[in-house]
Design a protein around this motif. Sequence first.
Motif, PDB file in Angstrom:
ATOM      1  N   ALA A  20       0.821  -1.207   0.000  1.00 27.69           N
ATOM      2  CA  ALA A  20       0.000   0.000   0.000  1.00 27.69           C
ATOM      3  C   ALA A  20       0.857   1.260   0.000  1.00 27.69           C
ATOM      4  CB  ALA A  20      -0.931  -0.006   1.212  1.00 27.69           C
ATOM      5  N   THR A  21       1.972   1.233   0.700  1.00 28.74           N
ATOM      6  CA  THR A  21       2.871   2.384   0.728  1.00 28.74           C
ATOM      7  C   THR A  21       3.442   2.649  -0.661  1.00 28.74           C
ATOM      8  OG1 THR A  21       3.430   1.961   3.039  1.00 28.74           O
ATOM      9  CG2 THR A  21       4.947   3.341   1.792  1.00 28.74           C
ATOM     10  N   LYS A  22       3.791   1.590  -1.381  1.00 32.03           N
ATOM     11  CA  LYS A  22       4.289   1.748  -2.746  1.00 32.03           C
ATOM     12  C   LYS A  22       3.198   2.247  -3.689  1.00 32.03           C
ATOM     13  CE  LYS A  22       8.570   0.213  -2.340  1.00 32.03           C
ATOM     14  NZ  LYS A  22       9.760   1.051  -2.671  1.00 32.03           N
ATOM     15  N   PHE A  23       1.985   1.797  -3.473  1.00 30.99           N
ATOM     16  CA  PHE A  23       0.859   2.171  -4.333  1.00 30.99           C
ATOM     17  C   PHE A  23       0.489   3.645  -4.184  1.00 30.99           C
ATOM     18  CE2 PHE A  23      -3.811   2.239  -5.234  1.00 30.99           C
ATOM     19  CZ  PHE A  23      -3.757   1.840  -6.561  1.00 30.99           C
ATOM     20  N   LYS A  24       0.671   4.172  -2.978  1.00 33.74           N
ATOM     21  CA  LYS A  24       0.399   5.578  -2.662  1.00 33.74           C
ATOM     22  C   LYS A  24      -1.050   5.985  -2.979  1.00 33.74           C
ATOM     23  CE  LYS A  24       5.190   7.014  -3.432  1.00 33.74           C
ATOM     24  NZ  LYS A  24       6.120   7.887  -4.180  1.00 33.74           N
ATOM     25  N   PRO A  25      -2.000   5.367  -2.284  1.00 34.02           N
ATOM     26  CA  PRO A  25      -3.402   5.718  -2.544  1.00 34.02           C
ATOM     27  C   PRO A  25      -3.736   7.114  -2.037  1.00 34.02           C
ATOM     28  CG  PRO A  25      -3.254   4.340  -0.604  1.00 34.02           C
ATOM     29  CD  PRO A  25      -1.866   4.407  -1.184  1.00 34.02           C
ATOM     30  N   ASP A  26      -4.735   7.711  -2.619  1.00 30.54           N
ATOM     31  CA  ASP A  26      -5.255   8.991  -2.138  1.00 30.54           C
ATOM     32  C   ASP A  26      -6.515   8.808  -1.313  1.00 30.54           C
ATOM     33  OD1 ASP A  26      -3.329  10.772  -3.133  1.00 30.54           O
ATOM     34  OD2 ASP A  26      -4.186  10.613  -5.133  1.00 30.54           O
ATOM     35  N   LEU A  27      -6.992   7.574  -1.195  1.00 30.91           N
ATOM     36  CA  LEU A  27      -8.176   7.273  -0.398  1.00 30.91           C
ATOM     37  C   LEU A  27      -8.133   5.801  -0.031  1.00 30.91           C
ATOM     38  CD1 LEU A  27     -11.004   8.186   0.708  1.00 30.91           C
ATOM     39  CD2 LEU A  27     -11.936   7.423  -1.501  1.00 30.91           C
ATOM     40  N   VAL A  28      -8.475   5.487   1.215  1.00 34.05           N
ATOM     41  CA  VAL A  28      -8.547   4.105   1.687  1.00 34.05           C
ATOM     42  C   VAL A  28     -10.004   3.792   2.014  1.00 34.05           C
ATOM     43  CG1 VAL A  28      -7.802   2.434   3.424  1.00 34.05           C
ATOM     44  CG2 VAL A  28      -6.208   4.187   2.619  1.00 34.05           C
ATOM     45  N   LEU A  29     -10.529   2.739   1.411  1.00 31.99           N
ATOM     46  CA  LEU A  29     -11.900   2.291   1.647  1.00 31.99           C
ATOM     47  C   LEU A  29     -11.858   0.957   2.377  1.00 31.99           C
ATOM     48  CD1 LEU A  29     -13.277   2.955  -1.959  1.00 31.99           C
ATOM     49  CD2 LEU A  29     -13.407   4.486   0.014  1.00 31.99           C
ATOM     50  N   ILE A  30     -12.487   0.885   3.540  1.00 32.73           N
ATOM     51  CA  ILE A  30     -12.482  -0.346   4.345  1.00 32.73           C
ATOM     52  C   ILE A  30     -13.883  -0.942   4.364  1.00 32.73           C
ATOM     53  CG2 ILE A  30     -11.963  -1.408   6.560  1.00 32.73           C
ATOM     54  CD1 ILE A  30     -10.315   1.075   7.247  1.00 32.73           C
ATOM     55  N   SER A  31     -13.989  -2.187   3.929  1.00 31.53           N
ATOM     56  CA  SER A  31     -15.218  -2.952   4.144  1.00 31.53           C
ATOM     57  C   SER A  31     -15.065  -3.622   5.507  1.00 31.53           C
ATOM     58  CB  SER A  31     -15.399  -3.993   3.042  1.00 31.53           C
ATOM     59  OG  SER A  31     -15.519  -3.381   1.776  1.00 31.53           O
ATOM     60  N   ALA A  32     -15.646  -3.004   6.513  1.00 33.64           N
ATOM     61  CA  ALA A  32     -15.396  -3.400   7.902  1.00 33.64           C
ATOM     62  C   ALA A  32     -16.399  -4.461   8.343  1.00 33.64           C
ATOM     63  CB  ALA A  32     -15.471  -2.173   8.812  1.00 33.64           C
ATOM     64  N   GLY A  33     -15.985  -5.708   8.191  1.00 35.33           N
ATOM     65  CA  GLY A  33     -16.824  -6.812   8.633  1.00 35.33           C
ATOM     66  C   GLY A  33     -16.283  -7.397   9.920  1.00 35.33           C
ATOM     67  N   PHE A  34     -16.991  -7.230  11.004  1.00 36.21           N
ATOM     68  CA  PHE A  34     -16.468  -7.632  12.308  1.00 36.21           C
ATOM     69  C   PHE A  34     -16.834  -9.056  12.696  1.00 36.21           C
ATOM     70  CE2 PHE A  34     -16.722  -2.948  12.533  1.00 36.21           C
ATOM     71  CZ  PHE A  34     -15.377  -2.697  12.756  1.00 36.21           C
ATOM     72  N   ASP A  35     -17.232  -9.868  11.711  1.00 36.74           N
ATOM     73  CA  ASP A  35     -17.482 -11.270  12.014  1.00 36.74           C
ATOM     74  C   ASP A  35     -16.181 -12.044  12.224  1.00 36.74           C
ATOM     75  OD1 ASP A  35     -16.935 -10.802   9.362  1.00 36.74           O
ATOM     76  OD2 ASP A  35     -18.670 -11.868   8.570  1.00 36.74           O
ATOM     77  N   ALA A  36     -15.029 -11.380  12.002  1.00 39.71           N
ATOM     78  CA  ALA A  36     -13.742 -11.993  12.353  1.00 39.71           C
ATOM     79  C   ALA A  36     -13.350 -11.703  13.798  1.00 39.71           C
ATOM     80  CB  ALA A  36     -12.643 -11.484  11.417  1.00 39.71           C
ATOM     81  N   ALA A  37     -14.219 -11.026  14.533  1.00 38.34           N
ATOM     82  CA  ALA A  37     -13.910 -10.634  15.909  1.00 38.34           C
ATOM     83  C   ALA A  37     -13.991 -11.813  16.872  1.00 38.34           C
ATOM     84  CB  ALA A  37     -14.873  -9.542  16.368  1.00 38.34           C
ATOM     85  N   ARG A  38     -13.232 -11.702  17.932  1.00 35.82           N
ATOM     86  CA  ARG A  38     -13.271 -12.691  19.009  1.00 35.82           C
ATOM     87  C   ARG A  38     -14.685 -12.750  19.597  1.00 35.82           C
ATOM     88  NH1 ARG A  38      -9.051 -11.013  23.018  1.00 35.82           N
ATOM     89  NH2 ARG A  38      -7.697 -11.869  21.363  1.00 35.82           N
ATOM     90  N   GLY A  39     -15.269 -13.950  19.607  1.00 34.77           N
ATOM     91  CA  GLY A  39     -16.602 -14.115  20.167  1.00 34.77           C
ATOM     92  C   GLY A  39     -17.713 -14.066  19.142  1.00 34.77           C
TER      93      GLY A  39
END
Length: 222
Positions: free
Chosen positions: A92-111
């Motif tokens: 990502a540092t090499k790619f140098k994005p101007d915007l980061v989009l996160i698909s935040a799925g918390f089903d990987a969370a503990r519990g």
Amino acid sequence: MTSLSPPPFSVVNAVHHGNGTQRCFIENPNVLYFSAHRYHGGNFFPFLEGGGPSSVGTGAGEGFNFNVGWNEKKMGDDEYLVLWEKLLMPVATKFKPDLVLISAGFDAARGDMGECDVSPECFARLTRRLKTLANGKVVAALEGGYVRSVLCKCVESVLAALLDADSNGKCTKELQNFYKNVGDNEMLDCIDPSAAKSIRDTMEAHSKYWDCLKNEGKEFQV
């Protein structure tokens, strides 16, 4: 699809493969796509082989599509933190994005029912790390999480990280502690062996596109 400009970086952070997002951008060199998910050789939902390390993009988008598929349960904080430092952040540092989009799925969370083991604080740390990209321009879209008592803690942690004016300062201290704990060890040797293999497989698949993945040493200096 029309190219997006300036270039964004899409991170799918959930227990399931982000196959819909991948399909949208798989031929687009202006979008760096990254998904970490349970894979089990294609035998975990959505049961598609396209979630494996060999799915690197097609046409002009070849080399810009990253999949790290876990093949065991219970991947947790250590595995995700090493994944970020060994693979995601160098690219990502090499790619140098101007915007980061996160698909935040918390089903990987503990519990949660995804049977992974990521803590709310780890989600916050991963978010702070992503905020060091794109001058801090990060958008997180809530995508999942099935246990409300778990979900609310994770969302709270990520929102606090997004709103924290001292996010970069905390991130620097966390990285210093991270590399102090790793010491002279190869960081992939410090995590679950199955997870390490998944990360190595994706690195190998992309090493011909990204020089930063040809080095087995530490990618970040503090």
